[in-house]
Design a protein around this motif. Structure first.
Motif, PDB file in Angstrom:
ATOM      1  N   ALA A 178     -11.225 -61.111  77.464  1.00 21.65           N
ATOM      2  CA  ALA A 178     -10.237 -60.046  77.253  1.00 21.65           C
ATOM      3  C   ALA A 178     -10.620 -58.807  78.057  1.00 21.65           C
ATOM      4  CB  ALA A 178     -10.147 -59.689  75.772  1.00 21.65           C
ATOM      5  N   PRO A 179      -9.651 -58.081  78.631  1.00 19.09           N
ATOM      6  CA  PRO A 179      -9.975 -56.853  79.365  1.00 19.09           C
ATOM      7  C   PRO A 179     -10.511 -55.783  78.424  1.00 19.09           C
ATOM      8  CG  PRO A 179      -7.604 -57.098  79.111  1.00 19.09           C
ATOM      9  CD  PRO A 179      -8.215 -58.375  78.619  1.00 19.09           C
ATOM     10  N   SER A 180     -11.273 -54.848  78.991  1.00 13.35           N
ATOM     11  CA  SER A 180     -11.874 -53.780  78.180  1.00 13.35           C
ATOM     12  C   SER A 180     -10.806 -52.917  77.519  1.00 13.35           C
ATOM     13  CB  SER A 180     -12.775 -52.907  79.060  1.00 13.35           C
ATOM     14  OG  SER A 180     -13.774 -53.680  79.690  1.00 13.35           O
ATOM     15  N   ASN A 181      -9.685 -52.711  78.203  1.00 12.75           N
ATOM     16  CA  ASN A 181      -8.589 -51.901  77.664  1.00 12.75           C
ATOM     17  C   ASN A 181      -7.290 -52.709  77.746  1.00 12.75           C
ATOM     18  OD1 ASN A 181      -9.920 -49.128  77.272  1.00 12.75           O
ATOM     19  ND2 ASN A 181     -10.442 -49.627  79.401  1.00 12.75           N
ATOM     20  N   PRO A 182      -7.058 -53.582  76.780  1.00 15.19           N
ATOM     21  CA  PRO A 182      -5.892 -54.487  76.849  1.00 15.19           C
ATOM     22  C   PRO A 182      -4.560 -53.767  76.979  1.00 15.19           C
ATOM     23  CG  PRO A 182      -7.408 -55.147  75.101  1.00 15.19           C
ATOM     24  CD  PRO A 182      -7.870 -53.814  75.580  1.00 15.19           C
ATOM     25  N   ARG A 183      -4.462 -52.537  76.464  1.00 18.98           N
ATOM     26  CA  ARG A 183      -3.173 -51.833  76.498  1.00 18.98           C
ATOM     27  C   ARG A 183      -2.724 -51.534  77.929  1.00 18.98           C
ATOM     28  NH1 ARG A 183      -7.051 -48.085  75.533  1.00 18.98           N
ATOM     29  NH2 ARG A 183      -6.923 -46.068  76.609  1.00 18.98           N
ATOM     30  N   TRP A 184      -3.682 -51.532  78.872  1.00 22.27           N
ATOM     31  CA  TRP A 184      -3.323 -51.258  80.251  1.00 22.27           C
ATOM     32  C   TRP A 184      -2.873 -52.504  81.006  1.00 22.27           C
ATOM     33  CZ3 TRP A 184      -2.183 -46.563  80.786  1.00 22.27           C
ATOM     34  CH2 TRP A 184      -2.910 -45.549  80.171  1.00 22.27           C
ATOM     35  N   PHE A 185      -2.813 -53.635  80.292  1.00 21.79           N
ATOM     36  CA  PHE A 185      -2.396 -54.877  80.953  1.00 21.79           C
ATOM     37  C   PHE A 185      -1.285 -55.561  80.158  1.00 21.79           C
ATOM     38  CE2 PHE A 185      -6.774 -53.974  82.133  1.00 21.79           C
ATOM     39  CZ  PHE A 185      -6.654 -53.936  83.512  1.00 21.79           C
ATOM     40  N   ASP A 186      -0.351 -54.757  79.723  1.00 23.45           N
ATOM     41  CA  ASP A 186       0.843 -55.245  79.033  1.00 23.45           C
ATOM     42  C   ASP A 186       1.768 -55.874  80.074  1.00 23.45           C
ATOM     43  OD1 ASP A 186       3.247 -55.634  77.734  1.00 23.45           O
ATOM     44  OD2 ASP A 186       3.215 -53.711  76.687  1.00 23.45           O
ATOM     45  N   TRP A 187       2.048 -57.166  79.918  1.00 20.62           N
ATOM     46  CA  TRP A 187       2.836 -57.878  80.923  1.00 20.62           C
ATOM     47  C   TRP A 187       4.252 -57.307  81.060  1.00 20.62           C
ATOM     48  CZ3 TRP A 187       0.514 -61.135  84.202  1.00 20.62           C
ATOM     49  CH2 TRP A 187      -0.738 -61.645  83.836  1.00 20.62           C
ATOM     50  N   SER A 188       4.760 -56.691  80.014  1.00 17.30           N
ATOM     51  CA  SER A 188       6.110 -56.123  80.098  1.00 17.30           C
ATOM     52  C   SER A 188       6.168 -54.914  81.028  1.00 17.30           C
ATOM     53  CB  SER A 188       6.602 -55.721  78.704  1.00 17.30           C
ATOM     54  OG  SER A 188       5.841 -54.629  78.194  1.00 17.30           O
ATOM     55  N   GLN A 189       5.006 -54.321  81.313  1.00 18.51           N
ATOM     56  CA  GLN A 189       4.959 -53.156  82.193  1.00 18.51           C
ATOM     57  C   GLN A 189       4.893 -53.527  83.674  1.00 18.51           C
ATOM     58  OE1 GLN A 189       5.005 -49.829  80.957  1.00 18.51           O
ATOM     59  NE2 GLN A 189       5.540 -50.946  79.095  1.00 18.51           N
ATOM     60  N   LEU A 190       4.607 -54.793  83.941  1.00 12.36           N
ATOM     61  CA  LEU A 190       4.331 -55.213  85.313  1.00 12.36           C
ATOM     62  C   LEU A 190       5.557 -55.233  86.235  1.00 12.36           C
ATOM     63  CD1 LEU A 190       2.080 -56.163  87.200  1.00 12.36           C
ATOM     64  CD2 LEU A 190       2.560 -58.512  86.468  1.00 12.36           C
ATOM     65  N   PRO A 191       6.725 -55.716  85.804  1.00 12.37           N
ATOM     66  CA  PRO A 191       7.856 -55.826  86.744  1.00 12.37           C
ATOM     67  C   PRO A 191       8.221 -54.517  87.437  1.00 12.37           C
ATOM     68  CG  PRO A 191       8.312 -57.093  84.765  1.00 12.37           C
ATOM     69  CD  PRO A 191       7.059 -56.325  84.488  1.00 12.37           C
ATOM     70  N   ALA A 192       8.293 -53.429  86.673  1.00 18.67           N
ATOM     71  CA  ALA A 192       8.671 -52.149  87.287  1.00 18.67           C
ATOM     72  C   ALA A 192       7.664 -51.724  88.337  1.00 18.67           C
ATOM     73  CB  ALA A 192       8.789 -51.074  86.203  1.00 18.67           C
ATOM     74  N   GLN A 193       6.402 -52.033  88.085  1.00 16.46           N
ATOM     75  CA  GLN A 193       5.375 -51.658  89.050  1.00 16.46           C
ATOM     76  C   GLN A 193       5.432 -52.524  90.297  1.00 16.46           C
ATOM     77  OE1 GLN A 193       0.631 -51.828  89.046  1.00 16.46           O
ATOM     78  NE2 GLN A 193       1.453 -50.471  87.494  1.00 16.46           N
ATOM     79  N   VAL A 194       5.589 -53.812  90.135  1.00 16.32           N
ATOM     80  CA  VAL A 194       5.672 -54.702  91.287  1.00 16.32           C
ATOM     81  C   VAL A 194       6.875 -54.354  92.155  1.00 16.32           C
ATOM     82  CG1 VAL A 194       6.038 -57.101  92.010  1.00 16.32           C
ATOM     83  CG2 VAL A 194       4.420 -56.586  90.168  1.00 16.32           C
TER      84      VAL A 194
END
Length: 389
Positions: free
Chosen positions: A121-137
């Motif tokens: 698991a990442p150290s800060n899981p909240r920063w790797f929310d998959w729902s946040q990824l599309p807008a960034q990509v």
């Protein structure tokens, strides 16, 4: 002898070139941005040592101003006169950013996804929310679109700058008809008014607006850089005077940061530094400085990924149990590793891809030109074909 022959020639403003102070500034600021992103991962968070380490937002603002300055110096006159292909310009700007961004995003997703499959698991899981990824990509997080938090968070700047890039032709056409001093005064006024409006209605000053308002933050600062470029291309200043102004502005900026943010004034000083660097002739271009400056984009794009991977690995190995000296050494290795990773990315992917894109673009332009010449000969017309730049 005519009267025109008797009049002394007016000195021509210095053209910007690679391998000089402008390039050096890009690398220095890029290095400081890496330090800013690594500030909280050190054994003692750097802002606890001095508050200046929490003012990295000014470094991001520097890059926005610098982008406006450099692009306006390169493209401004042609865009204002309608002598450049808007399609070729937009294509060049988008292809400079998007391929590298997509590959770095894929690398980060692969690392995080692979770790999850391995049960790490990442150290800060909240920063790797998959729902946040599309807008960034998709690089739309700077336009109020939900998402884009976490992951390779600094890419909000690229998102906002793309909008600025695409607006530059119309900015130049609007500004190039006015006196240079008036353009500078107008740009400064826009920044001050935008700062007041942002603080009043959005609750944050212009220079620290959150990611979702990225375009509102970037556009006034980009305009400030464009105004500095217009002034620099129209008004000659003796190199020694420009150097004195630049050094004085740099000293004032450092002294201000020792006592507080003074952010609006700092933005003005940074703009003066950029303008001064562009007004100093590059007599002996440095290939090393040129390469370091060209690497600054890769540094900006990859340093967050390096930080995530390195310190995530150290956290998984239990770095909290190590002595302070060992942790500082490991932090230093990670900091240096960010430069190494950027160099690997620059020379293994970004540079080859950009070289290929430029070659294919030049070939496409040559084919278009030949097609136009053939058509013009067939019709008996005389056609001037512009180079896409």
């Amino acid at each position: 002898m005519s009267r025109a022959d008797d009049e002394p020639m007016k000195p021509i403003p210095t053209r910007i070139a690679r391998g000089g102070w402008l390039d050096a500034l890009r690398f220095i600021v890029g290095a400081l941005i890496i330090l800013y992103h690594f500030r909280e991962a050190s054994p003692v968070p750097l802002p606890q040592i001095h508050p200046v380490f929490d003012r990295g937002y000014l470094l991001t603002d520097f890059f926005i101003i610098d982008s406006g300055y450099v692009l306006a110096r390169i493209y401004g006159d042609r865009l204002a006169a309608g002598q450049a292909s808007l399609r070729a310009y937009a294509r060049q700007r988008l292809l400079r950013v998007i391929p590298a961004h997509l590959v770095v995003s894929l690398i980060l997703v692969t690392i995080v996804g692979g770790a999850a499959l391995a049960g790490v698991a990442p150290s800060n899981p909240r920063w790797f929310d998959w729902s946040q990824l599309p807008a960034q990509v998709l690089l739309v997080q700077a336009y109020g679109v939900p998402g884009g938090q976490g992951w390779n968070a600094p890419t909000w700047t690229l998102s906002a700058l793309i909008g600025c890039y695409l607006l530059l032709p119309w900015i130049c056409r609007a500004l190039w008809r006015w006196p240079p001093a008036l353009v500078v005064i107008g740009a400064v006024t826009v920044v001050v008014v935008a700062d007041f409006a942002a603080s009043l209605w959005l609750g944050d000053p212009i220079y620290r607006l959150p990611m979702r308002y990225g375009i509102l933050r970037a556009l006034p600062l980009f305009l400030l850089g464009v105004a500095a470029a217009f002034y620099g291309a129209r008004v000659h200043v003796a190199p020694r005077l420009a150097a004195g102004i630049g050094v004085s502005a740099a000293v004032a900026l450092v002294m201000l940061q020792a006592f507080g943010g003074f952010s609006l004034l700092s933005l003005g000083l940074m703009t003066a530094i950029i303008w001064a660097a562009g007004a100093i002739p590059v007599v002996r271009p440095s290939r090393l400085i040129e390469h370091l400056a060209l690497m600054s984009f890769s540094m900006f794009l990859t340093n967050e990924v390096t930080r995530i991977v390195w310190f995530g690995l150290l956290d998984a190995l239990g770095q909290e149990s190590l002595t302070s000296g060992v942790r500082w050494a490991l932090w230093s290795v990670g900091f240096a590793g960010a430069f190494a990773a950027a160099a690997v990315f620059r020379y293994s992917f970004d540079r080859p891809v950009q070289t290929w894109l430029k070659t294919s673009g030049a070939n496409r332009a040559a084919m278009d030109a030949e097609t136009t010449r053939v058509a013009s000969r067939a019709s008996g017309a005389v056609v001037t074909v512009e180079h896409p730049g």
